[in-house]
Design a protein around this motif. Structure first.
Motif, mmCIF file in Angstrom:
data_model
loop_
_atom_site.group_PDB
_atom_site.id
_atom_site.type_symbol
_atom_site.label_atom_id
_atom_site.label_comp_id
_atom_site.label_asym_id
_atom_site.label_seq_id
_atom_site.Cartn_x
_atom_site.Cartn_y
_atom_site.Cartn_z
ATOM 1 N N ILE A 102 54.817 18.902 -32.842
ATOM 2 C CA ILE A 102 56.144 18.935 -33.443
ATOM 3 C C ILE A 102 56.605 20.374 -33.636
ATOM 4 O O ILE A 102 55.796 21.300 -33.680
ATOM 5 C CB ILE A 102 56.178 18.209 -34.803
ATOM 6 N N SER A 162 63.511 17.927 -30.613
ATOM 7 C CA SER A 162 62.268 17.222 -30.322
ATOM 8 C C SER A 162 61.466 17.970 -29.274
ATOM 9 O O SER A 162 62.017 18.488 -28.300
ATOM 10 C CB SER A 162 62.555 15.801 -29.827
ATOM 11 N N GLN A 192 57.111 14.697 -28.438
ATOM 12 C CA GLN A 192 57.925 13.728 -29.172
ATOM 13 C C GLN A 192 58.797 12.913 -28.222
ATOM 14 O O GLN A 192 58.966 11.702 -28.412
ATOM 15 C CB GLN A 192 58.807 14.439 -30.193
#
Length: 206
Positions: A119, A143, A147
């Motif tokens: 992340i 993102s 992700q």
């Protein structure tokens, strides 16, 4: 020099000046302490909410990551004459993707791909801010490739489903995925997963 209650006028002025100069410092300390306290409360509340959402995240399987494939019917000469169902996808191994392709993809989608743990904290912050200012809807990117792979594998891509809960679950699964697979495996799965056009999925297929 006159004295008042045992304190000279000169000493009284010095004491008053010293007290006056300390007043602004006290207010600065109080405001700073209030901001720190508020920040800690937000962090604790945010951590608790993330844990609550993450606890209900769906299972991410290998089948989800790889995706579905169509069935090709061939004639007696080996030529394809019909394709049945599924997604039109030709899976390519990591060594089949040139470095220039991988570098271009990470430069566009996730410049810190090789450094993060699944992340991007700044991206999560932007998503949370978008949730607050846009009445429960996530607005904007941020993102990571990991992700995005998770989202393409187990979540809906509909805008209405881009909620804070979904974003938290996506982040949690991305962190877990980074622990289980190498960066090479993740980028390969992503390149084979992304939708290109129509029923065409994966860069190799396109």
């Amino acid at each position: 020099m006159s004295e008042k209650n045992g304190v000279s006028r000169k000493d009284y002025k010095k004491t008053s000046k010293k007290n006056n100069s300390q007043e602004p410092k006290k207010w600065v300390k109080r405001v700073l302490l209030a901001f720190i306290t508020l920040f800690l409360l937000v962090m604790v509340a945010g951590g608790a909410l993330f844990t609550y959402y993450a606890s209900s995240a769906p299972e991410l399987t290998e089948e989800d990551l790889v995706g579905t494939f169509s069935t090709e019917l061939v004639d007696k000469d080996g030529d394809i004459f019909y394709t049945l169902g599924g997604e039109n996808r030709e899976y390519a191994e990591a060594n089949e993707y040139p470095d220039v392709m991988i570098n271009a993809m990470t430069a566009i989608e996730d410049q810190r791909f090789n450094d993060h743990f699944g992340i991007d904290p700044l991206g999560i912050g932007r998503a949370a801010f978008g949730y607050v200012t846009n009445r429960g809807q996530i607005v904007g990117g941020g993102s990571t490739i990991t992700q995005q792979l998770v989202k393409l594998s187990v979540f809906s891509k509909e805008k209405a489903d881009q909620t804070l809960e979904r974003k938290a679950q996506e982040a949690w699964l991305a962190i877990q995925l980074e622990r289980e697979k190498s960066k090479e495996q993740i980028i390969t799965l992503y390149l084979n997963k992304i939708h290109m056009a129509g029923n065409v999925y994966g860069v190799a297929t396109a």
